[in-house]
Design an enzyme around this catalytic site. Structure first.
Site, mmCIF file in Angstrom:
data_model
loop_
_atom_site.group_PDB
_atom_site.id
_atom_site.type_symbol
_atom_site.label_atom_id
_atom_site.label_comp_id
_atom_site.label_asym_id
_atom_site.label_seq_id
_atom_site.Cartn_x
_atom_site.Cartn_y
_atom_site.Cartn_z
ATOM 1 N N GLY A 1 6.847 -40.232 -1.038
ATOM 2 C CA GLY A 1 6.034 -41.128 -0.221
ATOM 3 C C GLY A 1 6.099 -40.789 1.251
ATOM 4 N N LEU B 1 11.059 -40.084 -1.163
ATOM 5 C CA LEU B 1 10.872 -38.849 -0.408
ATOM 6 C C LEU B 1 9.438 -38.362 -0.532
ATOM 7 C CD1 LEU B 1 12.333 -36.741 1.337
ATOM 8 C CD2 LEU B 1 12.776 -35.440 -0.758
ATOM 9 N N GLU C 1 0.825 -1.206 0.000
ATOM 10 C CA GLU C 1 0.000 0.000 0.000
ATOM 11 C C GLU C 1 0.860 1.257 0.000
ATOM 12 O OE1 GLU C 1 -2.261 -2.915 2.741
ATOM 13 O OE2 GLU C 1 -0.236 -2.649 1.942
ATOM 14 N N ASP D 1 20.948 -37.976 -10.435
ATOM 15 C CA ASP D 1 20.731 -37.022 -11.530
ATOM 16 C C ASP D 1 21.626 -35.794 -11.494
ATOM 17 O OD1 ASP D 1 18.669 -38.708 -12.306
ATOM 18 O OD2 ASP D 1 17.136 -37.554 -11.238
ATOM 19 N N GLY E 1 12.599 -37.717 -5.245
ATOM 20 C CA GLY E 1 12.204 -38.959 -5.883
ATOM 21 C C GLY E 1 11.009 -39.607 -5.207
ATOM 22 N N THR F 1 18.220 -38.454 -5.329
ATOM 23 C CA THR F 1 18.056 -37.675 -6.560
ATOM 24 C C THR F 1 19.352 -36.972 -6.926
ATOM 25 O OG1 THR F 1 15.682 -37.344 -6.209
ATOM 26 C CG2 THR F 1 16.817 -35.735 -7.590
#
Length: 339
Positions: free
Chosen positions: A276, A274, A56, A204, A271, A200
């Site tokens: 789950g 994790l 504002e 990757d 992945g 992961t």
């Protein structure tokens, strides 16, 4: 019925709010628009990083003298307290604003009450303007943390039509299309944190950065969070200086949630195990599933070990939105518990 000018102003306020998402914590990413006495847009503002002016105040500064006798359109009820900055309700009063529209009330008991202060000063106040768009949009994560005390976690994944996140040989680049990947990078540029597991990182070597269409790093980078007890190499891309990184040597979902208390908007990109674990702990507040028109027939499932052993224990979600992104379908789902 809401006047067209007010509706247009709300969209400007929403856009301003979205433009600063991820940069304002612990403050909410609010957007504000000032209309002059003739209903023309005089100023647009959004919350500055911590310690800076609120939406504002920035909109009033842009409007200058044109604010007097005008209207303010704000995505959140103007605050009513003095912290590192002064109360926005008082700033609107001092500027000579006559009418205020806001989308959702401020749930913070310290900051709330601005609407009553405005009314006491003779200002006409209209609550609830575009509330649904704000609740599902830029203020979603901040409001969730105010309500629950924990970050809002979105689990994002890409999968084939048969629910595979990788082929039988482990390859996963690329299941989703380029439009979906660009959408994810745009989303990352407005997040507080991205969470993956050590598995992961080891498999990757992801960078977990937000990148612009030309490949350059976006101005805002979320905190990269790596969860797990396995060692990751010092050469891992997630450990470079492109963005801050937090390594949490734990498998406990609640410990991860506690460590991210100052990061309200969290994206879970880990992945299947994790994912789950977060699902089993009841800590997934939204799913964004990019479903590609691809069949793999075998390979890694999108999620594992979510605590479901029988159909009666199934984790059920309701559809919030369905979109097409290039050749993919994006399903946005929220838990039925939040219905």
């Amino acid at each position: 019925m809401t006047a067209p000018g007010i509706t247009e102003a709300l969209q400007f306020a929403l856009d301003a709010s979205e433009s600063v998402r991820g940069t304002t914590s612990p403050n909410p990413p609010v957007g504000a628009v000032i209309l002059d006495a003739d209903g023309r847009i005089a100023g647009v503002g959004a919350t500055a990083p911590p310690g800076g002016p609120h939406a504002e105040v920035r909109a009033l500064a842009a409007a200058g003298d044109r604010a007097r006798g005008g209207t303010a359109v704000v995505t959140l009820e103007p605050c009513n307290h003095t912290g590192r900055t002064g109360p926005c309700a008082q700033a609107l009063i001092a500027a000579g604003i006559r009418t205020v529209y806001y989308s959702v009330p401020d749930p913070n008991p310290i900051a709330g009450g601005g609407a009553d202060t405005l009314r006491a000063a003779g200002i006409t106040v209209h609550p609830g303007l575009g509330a649904e768009a704000v609740l599902q949009g830029p203020l979603r994560a901040w409001l969730h943390r105010q309500r629950t005390g924990r970050p809002h976690v979105t689990w994002k994944f890409a999968a084939s039509l048969d629910g595979r996140s990788a082929a039988a040989d482990g390859t996963s680049k690329w299941i989703s299309g380029p439009e979906s990947r660009a959408r994810v990078h745009d989303q990352r540029s407005r997040l507080d944190a991205i969470v993956v597991g050590t598995g992961t990182v080891l498999a990757d070597d992801p960078w977990l950065t937000a990148r612009l269409p030309d490949g350059e790093l976006a101005p805002h980078q979320p905190l990269r969070v790596v969860v797990g007890t396995r060692e990751i190499p010092t050469s891992a891309r997630v450990l470079d200086d492109a963005a801050p990184t937090l390594v949490l040597r734990t498998h406990d979902v609640q410990e991860v949630i506690a460590a991210l208390g100052d990061h309200p908007d969290v994206l879970l990109e880990g992945g299947p195990r994790l994912a789950g674990a977060f699902l089993a702990a009841g800590c997934v507040d939204r799913i964004q599933a990019y479903i590609a028109p691809v069949l793999l027939g075998a390979g890694t499932a999108a999620v594992e070990d979510a605590g479901v052993s029988t159909i009666a224990e199934a984790l059920r979600f309701r559809r919030e939105r369905v979109e097409t992104v290039g050749s993919d379908v994006l399903l946005s789902l929220v838990p039925e518990r939040d219905a």
